[in-house]
Design a protein around this motif. Structure first.
Motif, PDB file in Angstrom:
ATOM      1  N   PHE A 130      81.197  41.056  18.911  1.00  0.00           N
ATOM      2  CA  PHE A 130      80.040  40.326  17.995  1.00  0.00           C
ATOM      3  C   PHE A 130      80.842  39.188  17.381  1.00  0.00           C
ATOM      4  CE2 PHE A 130      82.245  43.288  15.432  1.00  0.00           C
ATOM      5  CZ  PHE A 130      82.279  42.860  14.052  1.00  0.00           C
ATOM      6  N   ASN A 131      80.086  37.928  17.185  1.00  0.00           N
ATOM      7  CA  ASN A 131      80.832  36.918  16.642  1.00  0.00           C
ATOM      8  C   ASN A 131      80.950  36.797  15.142  1.00  0.00           C
ATOM      9  OD1 ASN A 131      78.978  35.704  19.100  1.00  0.00           O
ATOM     10  ND2 ASN A 131      80.717  34.277  18.415  1.00  0.00           N
ATOM     11  N   PHE A 132      82.179  37.185  14.526  1.00  0.00           N
ATOM     12  CA  PHE A 132      82.310  37.108  13.024  1.00  0.00           C
ATOM     13  C   PHE A 132      82.767  35.773  12.639  1.00  0.00           C
ATOM     14  CE2 PHE A 132      85.873  39.016  15.412  1.00  0.00           C
ATOM     15  CZ  PHE A 132      86.966  38.090  15.254  1.00  0.00           C
ATOM     16  N   ALA A 133      82.894  34.670  13.522  1.00  0.00           N
ATOM     17  CA  ALA A 133      83.054  33.464  12.907  1.00  0.00           C
ATOM     18  C   ALA A 133      82.189  32.464  13.685  1.00  0.00           C
ATOM     19  CB  ALA A 133      84.461  33.140  13.212  1.00  0.00           C
ATOM     20  N   SER A 134      82.284  31.091  13.482  1.00  0.00           N
ATOM     21  CA  SER A 134      81.404  30.312  13.723  1.00  0.00           C
ATOM     22  C   SER A 134      81.392  30.200  15.326  1.00  0.00           C
ATOM     23  CB  SER A 134      81.440  28.793  13.247  1.00  0.00           C
ATOM     24  OG  SER A 134      82.680  28.208  13.904  1.00  0.00           O
ATOM     25  N   LEU A 135      80.441  29.649  16.067  1.00  0.00           N
ATOM     26  CA  LEU A 135      80.449  29.343  17.666  1.00  0.00           C
ATOM     27  C   LEU A 135      81.286  28.318  17.870  1.00  0.00           C
ATOM     28  CD1 LEU A 135      76.659  30.136  18.386  1.00  0.00           C
ATOM     29  CD2 LEU A 135      78.222  31.715  17.988  1.00  0.00           C
ATOM     30  N   ARG A 136      81.889  27.532  17.026  1.00  0.00           N
ATOM     31  CA  ARG A 136      82.972  26.490  17.576  1.00  0.00           C
ATOM     32  C   ARG A 136      84.036  27.102  18.077  1.00  0.00           C
ATOM     33  NH1 ARG A 136      83.303  25.551  12.017  1.00  0.00           N
ATOM     34  NH2 ARG A 136      81.443  24.503  10.995  1.00  0.00           N
ATOM     35  N   SER A 137      84.372  28.456  17.946  1.00  0.00           N
ATOM     36  CA  SER A 137      85.461  29.232  18.699  1.00  0.00           C
ATOM     37  C   SER A 137      84.873  30.361  19.429  1.00  0.00           C
ATOM     38  CB  SER A 137      86.586  29.485  17.665  1.00  0.00           C
ATOM     39  OG  SER A 137      85.907  30.272  16.595  1.00  0.00           O
ATOM     40  N   SER A 138      85.576  30.778  20.395  1.00  0.00           N
ATOM     41  CA  SER A 138      85.441  31.980  21.140  1.00  0.00           C
ATOM     42  C   SER A 138      85.548  33.262  20.482  1.00  0.00           C
ATOM     43  CB  SER A 138      85.911  32.077  22.454  1.00  0.00           C
ATOM     44  OG  SER A 138      87.274  31.981  22.443  1.00  0.00           O
ATOM     45  N   ASP A 175      82.127  34.083   8.779  1.00  0.00           N
ATOM     46  CA  ASP A 175      82.870  32.783   8.876  1.00  0.00           C
ATOM     47  C   ASP A 175      84.142  33.042   9.016  1.00  0.00           C
ATOM     48  OD1 ASP A 175      83.152  29.837   9.029  1.00  0.00           O
ATOM     49  OD2 ASP A 175      82.927  29.590   6.996  1.00  0.00           O
ATOM     50  N   GLY A 176      84.637  34.057   9.817  1.00  0.00           N
ATOM     51  CA  GLY A 176      86.063  34.360  10.087  1.00  0.00           C
ATOM     52  C   GLY A 176      86.505  35.398   9.072  1.00  0.00           C
ATOM     53  N   LEU A 177      87.580  36.203   9.608  1.00  0.00           N
ATOM     54  CA  LEU A 177      87.989  37.039   8.898  1.00  0.00           C
ATOM     55  C   LEU A 177      89.678  36.807   8.583  1.00  0.00           C
ATOM     56  CD1 LEU A 177      86.018  40.021  10.841  1.00  0.00           C
ATOM     57  CD2 LEU A 177      85.519  39.325   8.404  1.00  0.00           C
ATOM     58  N   THR A 178      90.039  37.888   7.758  1.00  0.00           N
ATOM     59  CA  THR A 178      91.506  38.165   7.539  1.00  0.00           C
ATOM     60  C   THR A 178      92.183  38.371   8.746  1.00  0.00           C
ATOM     61  OG1 THR A 178      91.261  38.572   5.117  1.00  0.00           O
ATOM     62  CG2 THR A 178      93.361  38.936   6.154  1.00  0.00           C
ATOM     63  N   SER A 179      93.608  37.965   8.951  1.00  0.00           N
ATOM     64  CA  SER A 179      94.358  38.257  10.036  1.00  0.00           C
ATOM     65  C   SER A 179      95.574  38.778   9.622  1.00  0.00           C
ATOM     66  CB  SER A 179      94.243  37.157  11.199  1.00  0.00           C
ATOM     67  OG  SER A 179      94.911  35.785  10.561  1.00  0.00           O
ATOM     68  N   ASN A 180      96.110  39.653  10.375  1.00  0.00           N
ATOM     69  CA  ASN A 180      97.500  40.239  10.088  1.00  0.00           C
ATOM     70  C   ASN A 180      98.359  40.338  11.350  1.00  0.00           C
ATOM     71  OD1 ASN A 180      97.318  40.449   7.131  1.00  0.00           O
ATOM     72  ND2 ASN A 180      95.989  42.255   7.674  1.00  0.00           N
ATOM     73  N   GLY A 181      99.498  40.651  11.344  1.00  0.00           N
ATOM     74  CA  GLY A 181     100.269  40.881  12.182  1.00  0.00           C
ATOM     75  C   GLY A 181     100.321  42.554  12.738  1.00  0.00           C
ATOM     76  N   PHE A 206      82.252  22.786  20.483  1.00  0.00           N
ATOM     77  CA  PHE A 206      81.409  24.147  20.365  1.00  0.00           C
ATOM     78  C   PHE A 206      82.052  24.947  21.628  1.00  0.00           C
ATOM     79  CE2 PHE A 206      78.984  21.321  18.323  1.00  0.00           C
ATOM     80  CZ  PHE A 206      78.728  21.741  16.999  1.00  0.00           C
ATOM     81  N   ALA A 207      82.387  26.117  21.386  1.00  0.00           N
ATOM     82  CA  ALA A 207      82.702  27.155  22.413  1.00  0.00           C
ATOM     83  C   ALA A 207      81.426  27.788  23.085  1.00  0.00           C
ATOM     84  CB  ALA A 207      83.543  28.317  21.926  1.00  0.00           C
ATOM     85  N   TYR A 208      80.364  27.700  22.293  1.00  0.00           N
ATOM     86  CA  TYR A 208      78.980  28.035  22.827  1.00  0.00           C
ATOM     87  C   TYR A 208      78.083  26.935  22.446  1.00  0.00           C
ATOM     88  CZ  TYR A 208      81.167  32.484  22.308  1.00  0.00           C
ATOM     89  OH  TYR A 208      81.986  33.833  22.618  1.00  0.00           O
ATOM     90  N   LYS A 209      77.598  26.329  23.473  1.00  0.00           N
ATOM     91  CA  LYS A 209      76.682  25.291  23.261  1.00  0.00           C
ATOM     92  C   LYS A 209      75.423  25.120  24.014  1.00  0.00           C
ATOM     93  CE  LYS A 209      79.721  22.609  26.533  1.00  0.00           C
ATOM     94  NZ  LYS A 209      80.900  23.516  26.500  1.00  0.00           N
ATOM     95  N   ARG A 236      70.006  24.732  16.050  1.00  0.00           N
ATOM     96  CA  ARG A 236      69.042  25.795  16.434  1.00  0.00           C
ATOM     97  C   ARG A 236      69.522  26.764  17.288  1.00  0.00           C
ATOM     98  NH1 ARG A 236      63.090  22.516  16.524  1.00  0.00           N
ATOM     99  NH2 ARG A 236      62.872  22.269  14.400  1.00  0.00           N
ATOM    100  N   PHE A 237      70.198  26.446  18.383  1.00  0.00           N
ATOM    101  CA  PHE A 237      70.806  27.339  19.187  1.00  0.00           C
ATOM    102  C   PHE A 237      71.765  28.325  18.516  1.00  0.00           C
ATOM    103  CE2 PHE A 237      74.639  27.982  21.873  1.00  0.00           C
ATOM    104  CZ  PHE A 237      74.182  28.686  22.821  1.00  0.00           C
ATOM    105  N   MET A 238      72.655  27.615  17.709  1.00  0.00           N
ATOM    106  CA  MET A 238      73.715  28.526  16.978  1.00  0.00           C
ATOM    107  C   MET A 238      72.866  29.393  15.902  1.00  0.00           C
ATOM    108  SD  MET A 238      76.753  25.538  15.896  1.00  0.00           S
ATOM    109  CE  MET A 238      75.903  24.624  15.175  1.00  0.00           C
ATOM    110  N   GLN A 239      71.955  28.977  15.453  1.00  0.00           N
ATOM    111  CA  GLN A 239      71.319  29.826  14.270  1.00  0.00           C
ATOM    112  C   GLN A 239      70.526  30.973  14.980  1.00  0.00           C
ATOM    113  OE1 GLN A 239      68.824  26.739  12.435  1.00  0.00           O
ATOM    114  NE2 GLN A 239      70.283  26.590  10.508  1.00  0.00           N
TER     115      GLN A 239
END
Length: 785
Positions: free
Chosen positions: A585-593, A498-504, A740-743, A445-448
């Motif tokens: 803003f969080n573009f991936a899950s709260l497991r990571s910063s 849930d995460g985005l593409t990454s490039n160099g 979790f990075a945010y808990k 519920r905290f994450m949601q």
């Protein structure tokens, strides 16, 4: 036969205790069997592959200035081909793409195919997937050829032979060259359709080769007898030849290593950490459930010892030996457990679809589970039977008949201590599970409800699944804007949940590339999702130069150490000026910063993949209906699909949600089994004190005094269990939240509520029996005294 008749007669006399025992056993065994299915499924991933011990997945570790940066098993397209070419020890290779979904056409009718992959021609030689129709060596050889699974073939063509038929994707014909059996549930290489990998080299805007995109997964199969360490020793030379020689100029180095196929599922996937946590958790729950079931059985046997002893006394007086007495007891136990097993297996079959839904993944049925499952079930039954039978049979059969006849037998202080200790242990486990359930629920519920930094409420996601839809994205936006229930819309390359593409990229002042997440958007993206610009300005249609400009987030500015990023540049396919900084803003899950992010105003191939539509939130069903009509008008005969952004955001936590649901379910079952045991114990205990209660009532005892007398012992036991459970549950839950990075924090009320629930439910169970005894007419109890 005499034993069976005698046992059934004895069980009938103690019907209530027998019924409670069977129900408790059945529930406990049912859940344990489900858990065995779940655990066996996780440990058996890809075990059906014929040469699994010779198959490896290629993984890559990246270093920058000799500092570890990243690890992945997704790489550029040529890795598998080069490994087969350079190493004689590689017998076969298979390259596959990440799972994709698209709109295909057959007979001018659109349909969506999910989870299809591009696969190289060696796919069916390396893996043991069964090709029912077609040539395994040639089915995926030519461009624009594809293989469908039996399930997909049936849904598209019914009973007609699909081989030779054509499907259309992006105005290109694809020919079906084979039909594969549906992949087993326990594989990481799942697919509904395979398209020949050679097709990728024919498609536009697809970058292949060593410098192409990281989109492909490579597997190799070694020649029998080849040691993987032989390849590993030459891996540095291999990578220097193909890519590291060029990378050295910018202080980058990629190292490959090989992941054994049997280890991949539990050790090398993105969710393997959580998977191992869930396996450990459920293994402990399965063990604890078995202990609770056995404890219930022993407790009820001890509680029912008086009746059993009288029966045994009569048998012994008539000359029965101790071995015959034990045989009788074991027969009774066998009857109880046999009935419970049959009920448990019936429940497992009946509720299997529901358990799959609860687990959030496909689980093999009893029939699909095979010999290993049957063996584990048999071993479990034997262990439960032996442990459940040992103590009661040893205790009851050892009592002397003379003491039985004189009513000089009691369970004794040690027996009471054991019973009490077992009750404490049951509720100790129950409180642990309640705390785990409440903590996981609080974290989810905290994450949601966490402020992700953008407004995701009432936002529809509309996939642009065909080239025609992507080309007409602007027209779709214009038409949708005319709908009264639509507030705004924007086009994006990916959906940020849930995460985005990454490039160099080469940020100004950096001689080596930085791996940075990126999303391509139009100028309405920030305003629609309410993302604020903290420095500089947003993209604007009036500013033609914005097509080449970038926005960056605060995390990127911080990582680069820039005081004023406006005007600085980032190089990739040209020089791009930074015109603004957006709030993180969080573009991936709260497991990571929050990671560094680049926002561009131009998609890499000129087209966007999704429309995001912000609705007013009122009468959404009517708004969706109107959008679908506009959609059909702009691009007739196209498939309209939608989902909600907040729901997709929640889906990023599907693993945590499934674990929370399962733990919650197991908590309820464990508490129920414990309460069944407590119900049996309290019933027997109160039945033995009926005369005492009658005497106390005759002497003026009130109902409340009798209730307190009967309940105080159980209150003490639950309080003891609570005191033991709190420190351990606090430690375990703190360890769990470290993922979790945010808990959320561990609140005192979680432990208080767990204790109150355990105590309240236990007292309700006992008090029902106590109330019946306390309100009974004492004359009935003392009539024959």
């Amino acid at each position: 036969m005499w034993n069976i008749k005698f046992v059934l007669k004895s069980l009938k006399k103690s019907f209530s205790i027998t019924f409670i025992n069977i129900i408790g056993f059945s529930l406990g065994l049912c859940v344990t069997f489900f858990l065995i299915q779940y655990l066996l499924n996780e440990y058996s991933y890809d075990s059906f592959q014929k040469d699994k011990d010779r198959i490896f997945r290629v993984a890559v570790k990246s270093y920058q200035k000799d500092k570890f940066e990243d690890e992945t098993y997704v790489y550029t397209s040529e890795m598998g081909t080069a490994l087969k070419q350079d190493f004689p020890g590689v017998e076969q290779y298979a390259t596959i793409s990440y799972p994709k979904s698209d709109i295909f056409y057959y007979n001018n009718s659109p349909f969506k195919i999910e989870h299809y992959r591009y696969a190289s021609s060696g796919f069916f030689q390396l893996f043991s997937f069964n090709l029912k129709e077609g040539d395994p060596q040639k089915a995926l050889e030519n461009p624009y050829s594809l293989v469908v699974t039996e399930k997909l073939a049936e849904s598209l063509f019914g009973n007609h032979d699909p081989v030779g038929k054509q499907l259309i994707l992006n105005d290109q014909n694809y020919t079906i060259t084979g039909v594969a059996a549906d992949p087993p549930k326990n594989t990481d290489v799942r697919f509904n359709m395979l398209i020949s990998f050679s097709t990728r080299y024919k498609q536009k805007n697809v970058y292949m080769g060593w410098n192409g995109g990281n989109q492909y997964i490579h597997y190799i199969k070694l020649v029998s007898g080849t040691d993987i360490t032989t390849l590993s020793a030459k891996a540095d030379t291999f990578m220097w030849k193909y890519i590291n020689k060029d990378y050295e100029k910018v202080n980058i180095k990629d190292e490959i290593y090989f992941q054994p196929l049997p280890d991949i599922h539990l050790h090398h996937n993105a969710d393997s950490g959580w998977l191992r946590t869930s396996i450990l958790t459920f293994s402990m729950i399965a063990l604890m459930l078995l202990v609770v079931v056995i404890i219930n059985f022993i407790n009820l046997f001890i509680a029912n010892a008086g009746k059993q002893l009288k029966t045994m006394g009569l048998v012994k007086i008539h000359g029965a030996s101790r071995s015959r007495t034990i045989k009788y007891l074991l027969t009774e136990i066998a009857v109880l457990i046999s009935v419970s097993i049959l009920i448990a297996l019936a429940l497992v079959s009946l509720f299997h679809p529901w358990f799959e839904q609860l687990a959030g993944k496909p689980i093999p049925t009893i029939a699909e589970s095979g010999f290993a499952y049957a063996l584990l079930i048999v071993c479990t039954i034997l262990i439960v039977t032996l442990l459940s039978a040992f103590f009661p049979s040893l205790f009851i059969s050892s009592v002397q008949p003379s003491k039985i006849i004189k009513n000089n037998v009691a369970v004794g202080k040690s027996g009471k201590t054991l019973k009490n200790g077992l009750v404490v242990f049951q509720f100790f486990i129950s409180i642990l599970l309640i705390v785990a359930t409440l903590t996981l629920q609080k974290q989810i519920r905290f994450m949601q409800g966490f402020n992700s930094g953008y407004d995701k409420e009432n936002v529809l996601i509309l996939p642009l699944q065909t080239s025609e839809l992507r080309k007409k994205a602007d027209l779709l936006k214009q038409e949708i804007a005319k709908i009264s229930g639509v507030k705004n819309s924007c086009a994006v390359s990916e959906v940020p949940y849930d995460g985005l593409t990454s490039n160099g990229y080469f940020p100004e002042g950096k001689a080596t590339p930085e791996l940075i997440n990126v999303i391509d958007v139009d100028e309405d993206f920030l305003s629609m999702l309410n993302i604020s610009v903290t420095k500089g300005e947003n993209f604007s249609q009036e500013m033609g130069t914005d097509d080449n400009a970038y926005l960056v987030n605060e995390a990127l500015v911080k990582k680069m150490g820039w005081d004023d990023p406006i005007g600085k540049t980032i190089r990739r396919g040209g020089v791009h000026p930074i015109i603004g900084v957006v709030k993180d803003f969080n573009f991936a899950s709260l497991r990571s910063s929050i990671l560094p992010l680049i926002i561009t105003n131009k998609s890499w191939d000129g087209y966007f993949n999704y429309l995001l539509v912000k609705t007013s939130g009122t009468n959404i069903s009517e708004t969706i209906k109107e959008i679908a009509e506009k959609w059909e008008n702009v691009v007739p005969n196209s498939l309209f699909e939608y989902s909600f952004l907040d729901q997709q955001f929640d889906q990023a936590y599907r693993i945590e949600l499934s674990i929370q649901r399962l733990v919650q379910f197991f908590s309820v079952v464990t508490i129920l089994i414990a309460l069944l045991g407590l119900l049996g114990l309290s019933k027997f205990s109160i039945d033995n004190r009926v005369k005492e209660i009658g005497v106390r009532k005759v002497n003026g005892a009130t109902i409340s005094e009798i209730l307190m007398l009967l309940n105080k012992n159980y209150v003490a036991l639950i309080v003891t269990a609570f005191g033991l459970a709190v420190p351990l549950s606090w430690f375990v839950m703190n360890k769990l939240l470290e993922n979790f990075a945010y808990k959320t924090g561990l609140s005192w009320w979680i432990f208080a509520l767990a204790g109150i629930l355990a105590l309240g439910i236990a007292l309700l169970t006992v008090s029902w029996q106590s109330w019946r005894a306390a309100t009974r007419n004492p004359v009935e109890a003392l009539r024959y005294e």
